[in-house]
Every structure is written in C-alpha cells, then in structure tokens.
Design a protein around this motif. Structure first.
Motif, mmCIF file in Angstrom:
data_model
loop_
_atom_site.group_PDB
_atom_site.id
_atom_site.type_symbol
_atom_site.label_atom_id
_atom_site.label_comp_id
_atom_site.label_asym_id
_atom_site.label_seq_id
_atom_site.Cartn_x
_atom_site.Cartn_y
_atom_site.Cartn_z
ATOM 1 N N UNK A 1 73.594 34.884 17.730
ATOM 2 C CA UNK A 1 74.373 33.752 18.247
ATOM 3 C C UNK A 1 73.553 32.948 19.255
ATOM 4 N N UNK A 2 72.753 33.635 20.064
ATOM 5 C CA UNK A 2 71.891 32.913 21.019
ATOM 6 C C UNK A 2 70.865 32.049 20.287
ATOM 7 N N UNK A 3 70.321 32.566 19.187
ATOM 8 C CA UNK A 3 69.375 31.769 18.398
ATOM 9 C C UNK A 3 70.069 30.538 17.799
ATOM 10 N N UNK A 4 71.288 30.732 17.309
ATOM 11 C CA UNK A 4 72.050 29.600 16.765
ATOM 12 C C UNK A 4 72.320 28.579 17.869
ATOM 13 N N UNK A 5 72.683 29.051 19.042
ATOM 14 C CA UNK A 5 72.974 28.154 20.160
ATOM 15 C C UNK A 5 71.734 27.384 20.616
ATOM 16 N N UNK B 1 65.519 25.472 23.789
ATOM 17 C CA UNK B 1 66.516 24.718 23.024
ATOM 18 C C UNK B 1 65.867 23.524 22.316
ATOM 19 N N UNK B 2 66.196 23.361 21.037
ATOM 20 C CA UNK B 2 65.664 22.255 20.254
ATOM 21 C C UNK B 2 66.755 21.734 19.337
ATOM 22 N N UNK B 3 67.204 20.524 19.604
ATOM 23 C CA UNK B 3 68.259 19.912 18.807
ATOM 24 C C UNK B 3 67.662 18.934 17.805
ATOM 25 N N UNK C 1 74.083 15.670 13.914
ATOM 26 C CA UNK C 1 73.091 16.648 13.451
ATOM 27 C C UNK C 1 72.733 17.655 14.535
ATOM 28 N N UNK C 2 72.882 17.273 15.797
ATOM 29 C CA UNK C 2 72.536 18.190 16.892
ATOM 30 C C UNK C 2 73.505 19.363 16.995
ATOM 31 N N UNK C 3 74.655 19.255 16.351
ATOM 32 C CA UNK C 3 75.641 20.336 16.395
ATOM 33 C C UNK C 3 75.647 21.182 15.124
ATOM 34 N N UNK C 4 74.936 20.723 14.085
ATOM 35 C CA UNK C 4 74.940 21.443 12.814
ATOM 36 C C UNK C 4 74.294 22.818 12.963
#
Length: 581
Positions: A87-91, A125-127, A142-145
């Motif tokens: 989950x941290x990686x996804x975040x 973090x990279x959006x 796209x930053x939330x996908x």
C-alpha cells in the motif's frame, strides 16, 4: 466440498471457491483494491495476499482457489508487513491530497491505508501528470490512478467500447485512452461505469455545482430544477437514509433550501415523452416501418452516443422524441416561461440526474420561434446534489415533504419507472394500448418486460394489441446491446420496438449515482421504483391532468407541428467519433 482453516476458524466451501470468497463466508473480509468479481480478477494490486501455513511465499486470495486441509492466515505478521509495504508503494504513485478529492471518505485506498495505520510514505513520491480536457463531462486525474485496471475491464467486458487501455512498460505503465486518442476523439458513451467502478478518485464527473450556485446568486435568473425518477432511489444512500425516508418530496424541500426558485419532478416530462414516443411508435408500426427494423427508444443519451458511433446506419431507427430531461427544458423555456411572464433567457434550467451522459446531452440546442439556446443549462449528478446539500448545511432529518410547484406538478407511476430497465417500454405500451383500443389495460399487463436476467440484460416479449402483434425487447448494458443488435443484423431476431439503457439495470445504476465499491445496487433500486408505481394514484401517462392541460392550452396534440419543434430532435445534427475498425 473442501474443508480448510482460515484464521483458526474451520470453514467448508464448494470446490473451486476462491480464498477471498471462502473467507467472506465466515465474515473475514480480506482487503482488496483491484478485484471485481467476474470482471477483474487479475491480482494486480497484491493487497489481498494471504499466508499458507508451511509455505514461504504469500499468495493472492482473489484468484487462487481453496484446497483441502489448507491452513490460512489473513493477518499474520508476514501478511501485515507485505500489505503495508504494498500500500505504501501504491501511495508513492498516488496523489494523496484527500481533502480535495471527490472520493474522500468513500475511497477504498484511503480506508485500507487508515486501517493499516499508514500515516507516512517512506518511498520517494512520483505522480504521473497527463493533460486532460476539463470541459469534458468525464474527468481523469492521472496522478490518482493506481493502475488497478478496473476501468479497462468494465469498459471492455460490460460496455464493449474499449475506451481505456494500458500503455507503457514496467514502472512507466499506465492507463490512458486507447489507441493514442484523446477523450474527445474516443467513442466514449459517457455511461460513467468506469467512474462508479474506480476504487479511488482517478475518474469523476465534471463538477457543475459552482455554475448552479452562481445562477442561484444571480438576481436576474429564475432557477428551475427537475429531478429524475432514478435519483429518488439513491440520494438517501449518501446520508444513510432508507428508500422510504429519502422521498422525492424531501428532495424538493432540499432544493428549495439550496435556493432554487421552482422545483419539479421529471416524471412529468417522462409522461410527456410517452405521449410523443407512443404515438410515434404507433405511426411507424401502422406504416410498416418496423417490419424489418425496430424503432429504438431515445431517452438514454449514453445509448444514443453508442449507436451513433458503433452503428451509425441505424440512427434513423431512433425515436425522434427528445429525452425527458430535454423535453422538460424545452417546456420550461416556452410554456412555463410564458405562464410566469419571464423571458426564456432569464430561466436557468437545472437537472438532477443519475447520469454523466446527461451532461453531454445538455449541449444540445433548442430553436423555437425567437429563442435559440440550450434546453438545459446545468446537469448535476446525484453525487453533486448531495454535495450541494452538505455545502448548504442541510441536515436530512430536518427536511419536510414538499410538493412540486404548480403547472407541471403531476406525474404518473408510468413516468416513475422510467428509471429502471424496461420501464420506458412498459410505460409506452400502457399508453399505446389505450391509443389503439380506447381502453386502459391492467396497469401491470406489460410487467413481463421488467428485467429478469441480470447477466444477459435482455428481456423479450410479444404482445397482442387491438389484434396486432407487437414484438418487443428490452436491453441494458452496452455490451448486451451490442450482442442484441448483432443478432438483429444477422437476422436471428426481429422486433418492432426496442428499449435500450446504457447502464446495467437502467438509470438506477447510472454513472452519476452514489458509489458503493464492489456492490451493485441497480436492481434493488429498480424495485423501489416499481413499488412507487404500484402505490401511485396515476398509473398511465395519458391520464396525467397536467399533460392533458399542456396539450389543450399550448402543444395542441402529440406529434403536432409545435410538438415537433419543441419535443423532437434531429439525431443527425451532431456527430460522434466513429468506431475505429
């Protein structure tokens, strides 16, 4: 049957059951992000991993089945560490500014992160930032996908449009509009099913609430609102209200408190649509125009966008009647404007709809006499309406039942069931029967067209009407619609009248309705509409006294010259991007 142990509890389930489903049977709900039963079972997120006793590696529970004697742990130290890390990686690739997200408080990722006590992300973090036309009714951030693939699978498997796809490789892989197109170039139906199935806020509808607030605050504008039948089945879900508590009459009170000048129920214009569409169908049927190809309903703008892009040669088979939303706007800016002595330009029409495609449909223009402009000035989804209620500090428990305003107050049960798949067909057949025989049928004489098969989404029936045989079909979901049209094109089936709803279950399952992740409420909501119909004093559109008054004093008759000017449309007046072959 297979017997296994999950978190020290013994459970016996049928062979072939997934670990996820087996755990759910004993109320152990394993967290998940990408999983949608029978649609997206690809274990892309890895959040649902569990530990098997005696095995070093964890396995995903959504796509692995139980085995005899298995001993599983869904919350062991190894599982918790894996889940937190995942989950941290996804975040780290997700814009976590939840306070400015439409899904804040109703986001699966937010819930899981909170449950895991994740309050900071240890990774860089990279959006991803992709350009998007923010004027389009459907917005993608796209930053939330989180690359869960749900939107891709829903669009492919349920709606058969293939608007979304994965692009790039490795860590640069992402979801985008397919075939290198922009969303404006894509043949998107605007059904909004990708929005309601997204677990986060990467997809959402264009917010038009500020536009409505500005109109309310403008002393020169008379703000007139209508509420679609399907909205009454769902708006209360946002506040924990039951269908019996969340009535249309309380919605009218809420709209008045928000500041709307006149409030109406779209069941009025649903009845008006029936008067035009039923007469149009009988005219086509008697002329023999439906012998080879049916007349299709035109109430659903998602379906209209679909047929224009996928089967443009069938566009002439659409009823020319506008949708209830557009009819209401046309009547508001002519008949109603005249009755209250206000210029059409000074009326601001607002629709509260369960639908994202209605935002696109509102771009259609009205040309009548000296007036040229839009039937509808702003469309709010059910979700936007509930946000406006909260913004206005309205406490649902304080709402009082309020009747619609006069002149267009009455609505029939036939108009109410427009929101459920089969409802338009049933309402039209009730009135068509009267027009042919001069007598009302039993109100539920055509209830056989109500949806029974949620998987195929198709219901077929043949009715005898004044000695003539009418072949009817009802379909919901665009994938089901494609299959049905292809059968028609091959000559395997033949109908006179076909009702199509873009969203599974009809408008009650629309892309603008409240979101309950992993849960489909469309058919339960539809039952609420049928209950309201059965309890209604009026069951037939042609018996609506306000509809009768409209024709007597203004519209002359169904299919009259004035009715065609105001209530019908040219489906060739605008183009959709065509299907890429």
């Amino acid at each position: 049957m297979v017997t296994l142990t999950i978190d020290r509890q013994t459970v016996c389930v049928p062979e072939g059951t997934t670990i996820l489903d087996a755990a759910a049977q004993i109320d152990i709900h394993i967290p998940k992000l990408c999983y949608l039963k029978d649609i997206n079972e690809i274990a892309a997120c890895r959040v649902c991993a569990v530990e098997i006793e005696g095995y070093e590696r964890l396995i995903t529970s959504c796509n692995n089945v139980v085995q005899e004697g298995m001993v599983l742990y869904t919350n062991s130290p190894k599982v918790r560490a894996h889940r937190r890390n995942t989950v941290q990686l996804i975040l780290s690739q997700h814009d976590c500014r939840c306070a400015t997200c439409t899904r804040s408080g109703n986001c699966s990722l937010q819930t899981i992160a909170n449950d895991l006590n994740i309050y900071q992300v240890p990774f860089g973090e990279r959006y991803e930032k992709q350009p998007w036309d923010k004027t389009f009714p459907l917005i993608r951030d796209s930053a939330k996908c989180i690359k869960c693939m749900r939107c891709v699978q829903v669009c492919d498997k349920i709606q058969s449009l293939n608007v979304w796809d994965m692009e790039g490789t490795g860590s640069r892989s992402t979801v985008n509009v397919s075939k290198g197109r922009t969303i404006n170039e894509a043949d998107c139906s605007l059904c909004g099913q990708c929005i309601t199935h997204c677990p986060v806020g990467a997809l959402y509808e264009r917010d038009d609430t500020e536009k409505v607030w500005q109109a309310i605050d403008d002393p020169k504008k008379v703000v007139v609102a209508q509420v679609a039948p399907a909205v009454r089945t769902a708006w209360g879900e946002a506040f924990g209200l039951s269908p019996e508590e969340a009535t249309i009459e309380k919605m009218m009170d809420a709209l008045k408190r928000i500041g709307v000048d006149y409030v109406f129920d779209t069941t009025f214009s649903a009845d008006l649509t029936i008067m035009e569409e039923a007469n149009e169908f009988l005219e086509r049927y008697k002329s023999g125009a439906t012998r080879s190809r049916p007349m299709f309903t035109s109430c659903c703008p998602g379906w209209v966008r679909f047929i224009k892009s996928q089967y443009p040669h069938l566009v002439n088979q659409l009823s020319t009647a506008k949708s209830p939303q557009q009819m209401f706007g046309a009547v508001m800016k002519s008949y109603f404007a005249q009755s209250i002595g206000v210029k059409p330009d000074d009326i601001f029409t607002v629709s509260v709809m369960p639908c994202v495609a209605k935002k696109g449909e509102s771009n259609m223009e009205l040309f009548y006499g000296e007036y040229a402009g839009k039937d509808i000035d702003a469309v709010l989804t059910t979700r936007e309406f509930t946000r406006m209620m909260r913004s206005a500090h309205i406490v649902p428990s304080t709402l009082k039942p309020r009747a619609c305003d006069r002149l267009m107050q009455a609505g029939s049960g036939a108009g109410v069931i427009f929101g459920a798949t089969g409802g338009v067909m049933e309402a039209a057949l009730r009135t068509a029967h009267f027009l042919v025989t001069g007598k009302n049928p039993e109100p539920d004489a055509f209830c056989v067209v109500r949806a029974k098969d949620e998987k195929t989404g198709v219901t077929e029936a043949v009715f005898s009407m004044g000695g003539a045989q009418v072949r009817a079909a009802v379909v919901s979901g665009l994938g089901n619609t494609r299959a049905l049209i292809d059968r028609m094109e091959r000559g395997e089936v033949q109908y006179d009248f076909v009702e199509v709803m873009a969203c599974p279950g009809g408008c009650v399952g629309g892309g603008g309705q409240p979101i309950h992740d992993g849960e489909e409420r469309a058919f339960a909501r539809g039952k609420t509409l049928y209950r309201l119909d059965s309890e209604a004093e009026l069951r037939f559109s042609h018996e609506n006294p306000d509809i009768q008054a409209l024709y007597e004093t203004y519209m002359e008759a169904p299919l009259s010259h004035k009715a065609h000017q105001l209530l019908h449309t040219d489906h060739h007046a605008w183009e959709m991007p065509k299907k890429q072959r």
